[in-house]
Design an enzyme around this catalytic site. Structure first.
Site, PDB file in Angstrom:
ATOM      1  N   LYS A   1       1.852  -3.562   6.804  1.00  0.00           N
ATOM      2  CA  LYS A   1       2.305  -3.575   5.408  1.00  0.00           C
ATOM      3  C   LYS A   1       3.831  -3.403   5.338  1.00  0.00           C
ATOM      4  O   LYS A   1       4.515  -4.088   4.584  1.00  0.00           O
ATOM      5  CB  LYS A   1       1.607  -2.486   4.590  1.00  0.00           C
ATOM      6  CG  LYS A   1       0.128  -2.740   4.369  1.00  0.00           C
ATOM      7  CD  LYS A   1      -0.119  -4.082   3.665  1.00  0.00           C
ATOM      8  CE  LYS A   1      -1.580  -4.336   3.446  1.00  0.00           C
ATOM      9  NZ  LYS A   1      -1.867  -5.663   2.881  1.00  0.00           N
TER      10      LYS A   1
ATOM     11  N   SER B   1       0.833  -1.208   0.000  1.00  0.00           N
ATOM     12  CA  SER B   1       0.000   0.000   0.000  1.00  0.00           C
ATOM     13  C   SER B   1       0.862   1.251   0.000  1.00  0.00           C
ATOM     14  O   SER B   1       1.954   1.262   0.571  1.00  0.00           O
ATOM     15  CB  SER B   1      -0.877  -0.003   1.277  1.00  0.00           C
ATOM     16  OG  SER B   1      -1.494   1.244   1.478  1.00  0.00           O
TER      17      SER B   1
ATOM     18  N   TYR C   1      -2.181  -0.701  10.947  1.00  0.00           N
ATOM     19  CA  TYR C   1      -2.423  -1.273   9.602  1.00  0.00           C
ATOM     20  C   TYR C   1      -1.218  -0.999   8.704  1.00  0.00           C
ATOM     21  O   TYR C   1      -0.660  -1.913   8.090  1.00  0.00           O
ATOM     22  CB  TYR C   1      -3.689  -0.687   8.966  1.00  0.00           C
ATOM     23  CG  TYR C   1      -3.741  -0.972   7.482  1.00  0.00           C
ATOM     24  CD1 TYR C   1      -3.444   0.020   6.546  1.00  0.00           C
ATOM     25  CD2 TYR C   1      -4.025  -2.249   7.025  1.00  0.00           C
ATOM     26  CE1 TYR C   1      -3.443  -0.264   5.190  1.00  0.00           C
ATOM     27  CE2 TYR C   1      -4.031  -2.536   5.670  1.00  0.00           C
ATOM     28  CZ  TYR C   1      -3.735  -1.542   4.757  1.00  0.00           C
ATOM     29  OH  TYR C   1      -3.724  -1.828   3.408  1.00  0.00           O
TER      30      TYR C   1
END
Ligand code: NAD
Ligand code: WQD
Length: 343
Positions: free
Chosen positions: A154, A125, A150
């Protein structure tokens, strides 16, 4: 080639399953339905025109995952979408995010090692870039400390994959760093299915237009941007799905080159929230009322990518426009209001 797609009933995964089938690959779906619906599976088989095996399995369950691989010994590649992805939720439930997102990646990598599967495409991302100083973002733009659990999953996942390819010469991987995928399949048979009130802009816009949620609130219009609203890199989810097919094509053919490549995927064009609203109104003919609200915590002012590497390495470039994506998103939203969706 058999390709195992984790999270394959989710938003991006479902569109990628269709694109893989259209390209002649044989997708196999693993999804635990924590953020998707089982009836999407039948839609994918209709769109693909072929049977697609689906296993309702949690990717953190190493034994269950190994059994899926054992039932499909010809799997040669994995596309790993399965993850929890709500930034705000991750700050409230960090341990669940680490457990799910890293646990599933580790289990997938271990199963791949045991079954000698040598190709991995991973959903990364733009969030790993944080709030970049220099724009547009290229793959050499320094990563910034994640601003949410989050985002941390990643960044950690990219490191785990780097260590895995270092230790296993048979493994080749590509981490696609998605910017803002939006829209739905032109058939309006699949699309984004946010559970609860959408956090993301476009599904909120389409639900507001259908009257499912109150009018759109634009979070802040005092940013140092042309119209005061934040800039993002929006592009069609079908174009993103095609990028995954090209990534597998590349990894299946490439014998030289880096064992792990990071590739930005986006339109490479900065678009403001107000411009998205205006484009939506023009593309759909819908009024879409909105009002300004305070800034949303954690939002960056501007981020968009330079997608030159995706073009040069994969031969990828977006085919659809933002207007296409917004019209397709609206067509899909209308189907959600018209009929009792099969359970
Ligand atoms: P999504 O929630 O629609 O799809 C994820 C799918 O994975 C869901 O179907 C969910 O049920 C499944 N899943 C989650 N945890 C699982 C587990 N442990 N085992 C099995 N299945 C599991 O999300 P999406 O928007 O399609 O995103 C797919 C991937 O792309 C995610 O990794 C996400 O972090 C990443 N990503 C998404 C965006 C975006 O804007 N949508 C942007 C950048 C990166
Ligand atoms: C886009 C713009 C909002 C909703 C997020 C995640 C990122 C990635 C993609 C997973 C922003 C504005 C939004 C609304 C608004 N997901 N907005 N009103 O924040 O760029 O990225 O999704 O990897 O990690 O952070 O996307 O769609 O939430 O917001 O004004 O009701 O729309 O402020 O400027 P974002 P978004």
């Amino acid at each position: 080639m058999d390709v195992l797609v984790t999270g394959g009933l989710g938003y991006i995964g479902s569109h990628t399953v269709v694109a893989l089938a259209e390209a002649g690959y044989s997708p196999i779906i693993v999804d635990n339905l924590c953020n998707s619906q089982a009836w999407i599976h039948a839609r994918l088989e209709q769109l693909a025109g072929q049977a697609i095996p689906f296993y309702r399995v949690d990717c953190t369950d190493r034994l269950a995952l190994a059994q899926v691989f054992e039932q499909h010994p010809n799997v040669q590649a994995v596309v790993h979408f399965a993850a929890l992805k709500a930034v705000g939720e991750s700050t409230r439930h960090p341990l669940e995010y680490y457990q799910n997102n890293l646990g599933s990646l580790l289990a997938v990598l271990q199963a791949m090692q045991q079954q000698h599967v040598g190709i991995l495409v991973f959903s990364s991302s733009a969030t790993v870039y944080g709030e970049p100083e220099k724009l547009p973002v290229t793959e050499t733009t320094p990563l910034q400390a994640p601003t949410s659990p989050y985002g941390a999953t990643k960044a950690m996942a990219e490191r785990i994959i780097a260590d895995a390819v270092q230790a296993n010469p048979q493994l080749r991987a590509m981490a696609l760093r998605y910017f803002n995928p939006v829209g739905a399949h032109p058939s309006a048979r699949i699309g984004e299915l946010p559970q609860g009130t959408p956090n993301n802009l476009v599904p909120y816009m389409t639900q507001a237009t259908r009257g499912v949620v109150p009018d759109l609130k634009i979070f802040g219009h005092d940013y140092a941007t042309p119209d005061g609203t934040p800039l993002r890199d929006y592009f069609h989810v079908v174009d993103l799905a095609c990028a995954h097919v090209l990534a597998i094509d590349y990894l299946a053919k490439a014998r030289e080159g880096l064992p792990l490549q990071f590739v930005n995927v986006g339109a490479g064009t900065p678009v403001s929230v107000l411009q998205v609203v205006e484009t939506f109104r023009q593309a759909t003919g819908q009024p879409l009322p909105y009002r300004f609200a305070p800034r949303r915590a954690g939002d960056v002012e501007a981020i968009w990518c330079d997608a030159t590497l995706a073009k040069n390495l994969l031969g990828w470039q977006p085919e659809y426009t933002l207007a296409d994506a917004l019209l397709h998103a609206w067509k899909w939203e209308q189907t959600l209001g018209e009929q009792e969706i099969p359970a």
